[in-house]
Scaffold this motif. Structure first.
Motif, short mmCIF file in Angstrom:
data_model
loop_
_atom_site.label_atom_id
_atom_site.label_comp_id
_atom_site.label_asym_id
_atom_site.label_seq_id
_atom_site.Cartn_x
_atom_site.Cartn_y
_atom_site.Cartn_z
N ARG A 35 0.76 -1.27 -0.04
CA ARG A 35 -0.02 -0.06 -0.10
C ARG A 35 0.83 1.23 0.23
O ARG A 35 1.00 1.99 0.98
N PRO A 36 1.49 1.54 -1.09
CA PRO A 36 2.50 2.68 -1.06
C PRO A 36 1.70 3.92 -1.08
O PRO A 36 2.46 5.02 -0.88
N GLY A 37 0.37 3.95 -1.47
CA GLY A 37 -0.19 5.17 -1.26
C GLY A 37 -0.06 6.07 -2.46
O GLY A 37 -0.44 7.13 -2.28
N VAL A 38 0.69 5.76 -3.37
CA VAL A 38 1.28 6.58 -4.63
C VAL A 38 0.86 5.67 -6.03
O VAL A 38 0.93 4.46 -5.53
N PRO A 39 1.00 6.40 -6.91
CA PRO A 39 0.86 5.48 -8.16
C PRO A 39 1.97 4.49 -8.34
O PRO A 39 3.16 4.71 -8.17
N VAL A 40 1.68 3.40 -8.69
CA VAL A 40 2.78 2.06 -9.13
C VAL A 40 2.53 2.00 -10.53
O VAL A 40 1.77 1.44 -11.06
N VAL A 41 3.86 2.62 -11.18
CA VAL A 41 3.74 2.11 -12.58
C VAL A 41 4.85 0.83 -12.95
O VAL A 41 5.69 0.62 -11.96
N ALA A 42 4.46 0.04 -13.59
CA ALA A 42 4.96 -1.50 -13.87
C ALA A 42 5.42 -1.40 -15.20
O ALA A 42 4.89 -0.97 -16.20
N ASP A 43 6.86 -1.87 -15.35
CA ASP A 43 7.53 -1.80 -16.69
C ASP A 43 6.84 -3.04 -17.31
O ASP A 43 6.80 -4.01 -16.67
N MET A 44 6.72 -2.89 -18.56
CA MET A 44 6.32 -3.99 -19.47
C MET A 44 7.91 -4.61 -20.02
O MET A 44 8.69 -3.68 -20.54
N PRO A 45 8.06 -5.87 -19.44
CA PRO A 45 9.56 -6.41 -19.84
C PRO A 45 9.51 -6.77 -21.39
O PRO A 45 8.80 -6.67 -22.16
N TYR A 46 10.92 -6.81 -21.69
CA TYR A 46 11.16 -7.17 -23.06
C TYR A 46 10.52 -8.35 -23.55
O TYR A 46 10.26 -9.40 -23.07
N GLY A 47 9.80 -8.20 -24.83
CA GLY A 47 9.24 -9.30 -25.50
C GLY A 47 7.68 -9.35 -25.22
O GLY A 47 6.73 -9.92 -25.79
N SER A 48 7.37 -8.44 -24.23
CA SER A 48 5.91 -8.48 -23.75
C SER A 48 5.12 -7.42 -24.58
O SER A 48 3.65 -7.47 -24.72
N PHE A 49 5.82 -6.50 -25.15
CA PHE A 49 4.99 -5.55 -26.13
C PHE A 49 5.66 -5.52 -27.56
O PHE A 49 5.32 -4.70 -28.42
N HIS A 50 6.43 -6.35 -27.81
CA HIS A 50 7.20 -6.50 -29.00
C HIS A 50 6.36 -7.38 -29.92
O HIS A 50 6.71 -8.42 -30.50
N VAL A 51 4.98 -7.67 -29.68
CA VAL A 51 4.20 -8.64 -30.20
C VAL A 51 2.89 -7.89 -30.82
O VAL A 51 3.21 -6.69 -30.85
N SER A 52 1.80 -8.63 -30.94
CA SER A 52 0.56 -7.84 -31.70
C SER A 52 -0.03 -6.92 -30.68
O SER A 52 0.14 -6.99 -29.24
N PRO A 53 -0.78 -5.77 -30.94
CA PRO A 53 -1.34 -4.99 -30.17
C PRO A 53 -1.98 -6.06 -29.12
O PRO A 53 -2.40 -5.51 -27.95
N ASP A 54 -2.94 -6.79 -29.49
CA ASP A 54 -3.65 -7.63 -28.81
C ASP A 54 -3.16 -8.43 -27.42
O ASP A 54 -3.63 -8.40 -26.66
N ASP A 55 -1.89 -8.81 -28.09
CA ASP A 55 -1.07 -9.75 -27.12
C ASP A 55 -0.38 -8.67 -26.07
O ASP A 55 -0.32 -8.94 -24.83
N THR A 56 0.09 -7.50 -26.51
CA THR A 56 0.29 -6.39 -25.63
C THR A 56 -0.55 -6.08 -24.52
O THR A 56 -0.42 -5.98 -23.33
N VAL A 57 -1.73 -5.76 -25.10
CA VAL A 57 -2.65 -5.34 -24.03
C VAL A 57 -2.96 -6.38 -23.11
O VAL A 57 -3.22 -6.30 -21.88
#
Ligand code: KIV
Length: 283
Positions: A77-99
Motif C-alpha cells: 500500500r505505497p499510497g502513490v501510483p505504481v507504474v509497472a515496466d512492460m518487460p522485453y518481449g511483452s510488447f514486441h508482439v501484436s497489439p492484442d497480446d500487448t494489451v
C-alpha cells in the motif's frame, strides 16, 4: 477505504513547476521505505532483472516476474501510483497480446499504469493500451532493452541528428497520449530542451537537472547493488556494507555462542508468546 493513487500528481507537479520524485521498488520492504520517504510515485522497473534476479541485462525478465513483484509492491500500500515496466518481449508482439500482458499487470499486479520503452515504433501498441484504459509512461534515450542494438549501455542523443530524433520521438509520445516519459542517459542540455518542448512531465535518470522529475534504482540509491554503479547514480547510503557487517557480527555471535541470548529463548511457561504485538494484545 484508502484513496486510489492518482496519476494527476504528474500533471499537477509539472503545472506547479515542482519536481517529481520517483524511485523503483520491487517488494514489500522497498515499497514501504518508498512510502515512508514520501516519494510521488514508484516504478516496478524491469531493472529488477539485474538488481534482484542477478541477470546481466533486463532482457530475461518475464511478464510473470513483473506481475509477481508488482503485486508485492502494491500489497505494501505505497499510497502513490505504481507504474509497472512492460518487460522485453511483452510488447514486441501484436497489439492484442500487448494489451493482454498489460492487463495482467493491472489486474493481477494492481499496477496503476505501465511503462514501455521506445518512441514512434510503439504507435500501434500505445493506441491499443490507451483504448484498454491503461495509462502509459514512455521511456526514451538509453532504453536498456535495446542494449544489443546500442552495442552496450551508452549515452544516447549525442550530436545534432540524434538530438533531433529524440525531440521528435518525445513529441510523438506526448501526442500519442503518454502521461509522462522517462529520459535515460542523454545529455543534460537535450533533456532540458525536451522538457521545455513537451507538456507532459519528463522523469530523468542520467539526464541532468533540467527534467521535471528524477528517478533512481532503489538498490543503487542505497548502495545495495554490488555490480557496476553508473556515473549518474548518487548513493545516499552504503547499506550493502552495513548489511554485510551485521551478518558478519551475527555469524561471529553464533560461532562464539553469544546468540541466542536468554531473552531470545522460550521456556516451558504458558504466558510466553513469540510475537510481541500479540503479547501486547494488538494481534
Ligand atoms: O527498469 C527501471 O528501473 C527503469 C528506470 C531506471 C527508469 O526503467
Amino acid at each position: 477505504m484508502e484513496p486510489q493513487p492518482n496519476l494527476e500528481v504528474f500533471a499537477a507537479r509539472k503545472r506547479a513547476g515542482e519536481r517529481l520524485v520517483m524511485v523503483t521498488a520491487y517488494d514489500l520492504a522497498s515499497a514501504q521505505i518508498a512510502r515512508e520517504a514520501g516519494v510521488d510515485a514508484v516504478l516496478v522497473g524491469d531493472s529488477l532483472g539485474m538488481v534482484v534476479l542477478g541477470h546481466e541485462t533486463t532482457l530475461p525478465v518475464t511478464i510473470d516476474d513483473m506481475v509477481h513483484h508488482t503485486a508485492a509492491v502494491v500489497r505494501a500500500r505505497p499510497g502513490v501510483p505504481v507504474v509497472a515496466d512492460m518487460p522485453y518481449g511483452s510488447f514486441h508482439v501484436s497489439p492484442d497480446d500487448t494489451v493482454r500482458h498489460a492487463i495482467r499487470l493491472v489486474k493481477d499486479g494492481g499496477a496503476t499504469a505501465v511503462k514501455i520503452e521506445g518512441g514512434r515504433a510503439r504507435g500501434a501498441i500505445l493506441a491499443a493500451l490507451l483504448a484498454a484504459e491503461i495509462p502509459v509512461m514512455g521511456h526514451l534515450g538509453l532504453t536498456p532493452q535495446s542494449v544489443h542494438r546500442f552495442g552496450g549501455f551508452k549515452v544516447q542523443g549525442r550530436g545534432k541528428d540524434a538530438a533531433a530524433r529524440l525531440l521528435d520521438e518525445a513529441a510523438f509520445l506526448e501526442q500519442a497520449g503518454c502521461f509522462a516519459m522517462v529520459l535515460e542517459c542523454i545529455p543534460a542540455e537535450l533533456a532540458a530542451r525536451v522538457t521545455a518542448a513537451v507538456g507532459i512531465p519528463t522523469i530523468g535518470i542520467g539526464a541532468g537537472p533540467g527534467c521535471d522529475g528524477q528517478i533512481l534504482v532503489f538498490h543503487d540509491l542505497l548502495g545495495l547493488y554490488r555490480g557496476r554503479r553508473p556515473r549518474f547514480v548518487k548513493a545516499y547510503a552504503d547499506l550493502g556494507d552495513a548489511a554485510a557487517a551485521a551478518v558478519r557480527r551475527y555469524a561471529e555471535e553464533v560461532r562464539g555462542g553469544a546468540f541466542p541470548a536468554p531473552e531470545h529463548c522460550f521456556h516451558d511457561a504458558p504466558d510466553e508468546d513469540p510475537d510481541p504485538a500479540r503479547r501486547a494484545g494488538k494481534g
